[in-house]
Design an enzyme around this catalytic site. Structure first.
Site, short mmCIF file in Angstrom:
data_model
loop_
_atom_site.label_atom_id
_atom_site.label_comp_id
_atom_site.label_asym_id
_atom_site.label_seq_id
_atom_site.Cartn_x
_atom_site.Cartn_y
_atom_site.Cartn_z
N GLU A 1 0.85 -1.21 0.00
CA GLU A 1 0.00 0.00 0.00
C GLU A 1 0.88 1.25 0.00
O GLU A 1 0.60 2.23 -0.70
CB GLU A 1 -0.93 -0.01 1.22
CG GLU A 1 -1.93 -1.16 1.16
CD GLU A 1 -2.86 -1.22 2.36
OE1 GLU A 1 -2.37 -1.25 3.49
OE2 GLU A 1 -4.09 -1.21 2.15
N GLU B 1 -2.86 -10.27 3.89
CA GLU B 1 -3.90 -9.95 4.87
C GLU B 1 -4.82 -11.14 5.14
O GLU B 1 -5.15 -11.44 6.28
CB GLU B 1 -4.75 -8.75 4.38
CG GLU B 1 -4.12 -7.39 4.65
CD GLU B 1 -3.11 -6.97 3.59
OE1 GLU B 1 -2.73 -7.81 2.75
OE2 GLU B 1 -2.70 -5.80 3.61
C1 1HE Z 1 7.37 -7.77 12.09
C2 1HE Z 1 6.64 -7.78 10.89
C3 1HE Z 1 5.36 -7.18 10.90
C4 1HE Z 1 8.50 -8.80 10.56
N1 1HE Z 1 4.94 -6.62 12.05
N2 1HE Z 1 6.89 -7.21 13.20
N3 1HE Z 1 2.50 -8.35 6.95
C5 1HE Z 1 2.84 -9.65 6.91
O1 1HE Z 1 2.03 -10.53 7.10
C6 1HE Z 1 4.30 -9.94 6.71
C7 1HE Z 1 4.90 -10.42 8.02
N4 1HE Z 1 6.35 -10.60 7.95
C8 1HE Z 1 6.91 -11.65 7.31
O2 1HE Z 1 6.27 -12.44 6.63
C9 1HE Z 1 8.40 -11.79 7.43
O3 1HE Z 1 8.80 -11.13 8.63
C10 1HE Z 1 9.20 -11.18 6.24
C11 1HE Z 1 9.01 -12.09 5.03
C12 1HE Z 1 8.79 -9.77 5.92
C13 1HE Z 1 10.71 -11.16 6.62
O4 1HE Z 1 11.11 -12.45 7.03
P1 1HE Z 1 12.48 -12.62 7.86
O5 1HE Z 1 12.70 -14.10 8.04
O6 1HE Z 1 13.57 -11.82 7.22
O7 1HE Z 1 12.21 -11.92 9.28
P2 1HE Z 1 11.40 -12.48 10.55
O8 1HE Z 1 12.29 -13.39 11.36
O9 1HE Z 1 10.07 -12.98 10.17
O10 1HE Z 1 11.16 -11.13 11.37
C14 1HE Z 1 12.26 -10.38 11.89
C15 1HE Z 1 11.69 -9.46 12.93
O11 1HE Z 1 10.81 -8.53 12.29
C16 1HE Z 1 10.87 -10.16 13.98
O12 1HE Z 1 10.97 -9.41 15.16
P3 1HE Z 1 11.83 -9.95 16.44
O13 1HE Z 1 11.62 -8.90 17.49
O14 1HE Z 1 11.28 -11.30 16.78
O15 1HE Z 1 13.27 -10.02 15.93
C17 1HE Z 1 9.45 -10.01 13.44
O16 1HE Z 1 8.48 -10.09 14.44
C18 1HE Z 1 9.53 -8.62 12.87
N5 1HE Z 1 8.51 -8.41 11.85
N6 1HE Z 1 7.38 -8.42 9.96
C19 1HE Z 1 5.69 -6.64 13.15
N7 1HE Z 1 4.61 -7.10 9.80
C20 1HE Z 1 -3.47 -0.97 7.37
S1 1HE Z 1 -3.82 -2.59 7.24
C21 1HE Z 1 -2.45 -3.36 6.56
C22 1HE Z 1 -2.53 -4.84 6.84
C23 1HE Z 1 -1.24 -5.53 6.60
O17 1HE Z 1 -0.23 -4.96 6.29
S2 1HE Z 1 -1.29 -7.23 6.86
C24 1HE Z 1 0.23 -7.80 6.26
C25 1HE Z 1 1.24 -7.84 7.39
#
Ligand code: 1HE
Length: 265
Positions: free
Chosen positions: A121, A141
């Site tokens: 977005e 989502e």
């Molecule tokens: C996060 C987020 C997040 C990572 N919010 N903390 N978006 C998603 O569903 C995507 C969610 N994220 C992922 O699928 C993966 O993190 C990634 C593919 C982007 C990256 O993977 P990777 O292996 O490099 O990283 P990781 O081990 O998953 O995450 C590293 C850290 O980033 C970890 O935090 P830590 O404190 O445990 O080290 C994760 O929690 C953090 N992290 N992504 C919070 N999204 C207005 S409405 C909009 C609605 C949406 O956007 S829904 C889609 C959300």
């Protein structure tokens, strides 16, 4: 342009070069640049002010290996928001992204890694999207039990069409590479998206600011109008832009046969 020191940012990093091209960096690499509420407030502040501070173009990039992981899901979980609270949060996202799309300064998104959910977005609020070989696009989502709230139903549907957007949300389909370009998610696919974004920004920044203002606001506004009103608005905008003093020298150069001709490379 005016100094960037006026901005009090921690989740973004800002810099400007000698051509007044500003780089806005999402600076939460440890959280994959997930968009928490505070980052959205910083985006609103920055994009509300950059246009009138004299920025000629903006590069939007992410620190680390991913552009943006979308909504900060951990914050959302922790806050346990009520419907009205999340609605108001979405309105702040819209405020930020509308400032970008309608602000009148070219914004070029340099993409890499995940451009997902709210990250897509955000990217779709830029005027040009440049991808590299690591870039991938998705709307996860559905699998999170959520719905888009940052304008995807408008901007992503505009880029790829309603049917593809629904497919992305229902099935978790991921687009990357040439296919992402072919469906309209990115305009460029290159080795180095940041270098290409800067090259494009420099090209755009050569135009008179008023011309870029029209390109980077009027077209979006006109898409919201009836064809009749859009035609009228186009005439009014062209009346102002096409008679600006900054265009005279360029027209004279063309008439004198000293200006570059338009040719394929
Ligand atoms: C996060 C987020 C997040 C990572 N919010 N903390 N978006 C998603 O569903 C995507 C969610 N994220 C992922 O699928 C993966 O993190 C990634 C593919 C982007 C990256 O993977 P990777 O292996 O490099 O990283 P990781 O081990 O998953 O995450 C590293 C850290 O980033 C970890 O935090 P830590 O404190 O445990 O080290 C994760 O929690 C953090 N992290 N992504 C919070 N999204 C207005 S409405 C909009 C609605 C949406 O956007 S829904 C889609 C959300």
């Amino acid at each position: 342009m005016e100094s960037l020191d006026r901005f009090d940012v921690t989740h973004l990093a800002l810099s400007v070069d000698e051509d007044d091209i500003v780089t806005v960096t999402l600076n939460r690499a440890d959280k994959r640049n997930a968009l928490n509420a505070a980052t959205i407030e910083e985006l609103i502040d920055v994009f509300s002010n950059l246009p009138r501070m004299g920025a000629r173009a903006v590069i939007l990039r992410g620190e680390g290996t991913h552009f943006c992981a979308g909504l900060d899901l951990v914050e959302h979980h922790r806050e346990d928001r009520r419907p009205d609270e999340f609605m108001h949060l979405c309105l702040r996202w819209h405020e930020a992204f509308n400032k970008m799309e309608y602000g009148g300064v070219p914004i070029i998104a340099a993409l890499k890694g995940a451009v997902v959910g709210g990250g897509l977005e955000l990217a779709s609020s830029a005027h040009i999207r440049v991808a590299d070989q690591t870039t991938y696009f998705a709307l996860p989502e559905g699998q999170r039990g959520l719905f888009t709230g940052g304008g995807a139903t408008i901007r992503v549907a505009d880029l790829v069409g309603k049917a593809r957007m629904i497919d992305m949300m229902l099935t978790g389909r991921v687009y990357k590479g040439e296919e992402a370009v072919n469906v309209g998610l990115a305009q460029y696919l290159v080795e180095n998206s940041e270098a290409k974004a800067l090259e494009l920004a420099r090209e755009a920044a050569k135009h008179p600011p008023l011309t870029n203002f029209a390109i980077c606001s009027a077209i979006s506004h006109m898409q919201n109008m009836s064809a009749l009103d859009a035609a009228y608005a186009e005439a009014v905008v062209a009346g102002v832009v096409n008679t600006q003093p900054a265009a005279r020298g360029r027209l004279e150069a063309f008439a004198n046969k000293t200006a570059a001709r338009v040719r394929p490379e």
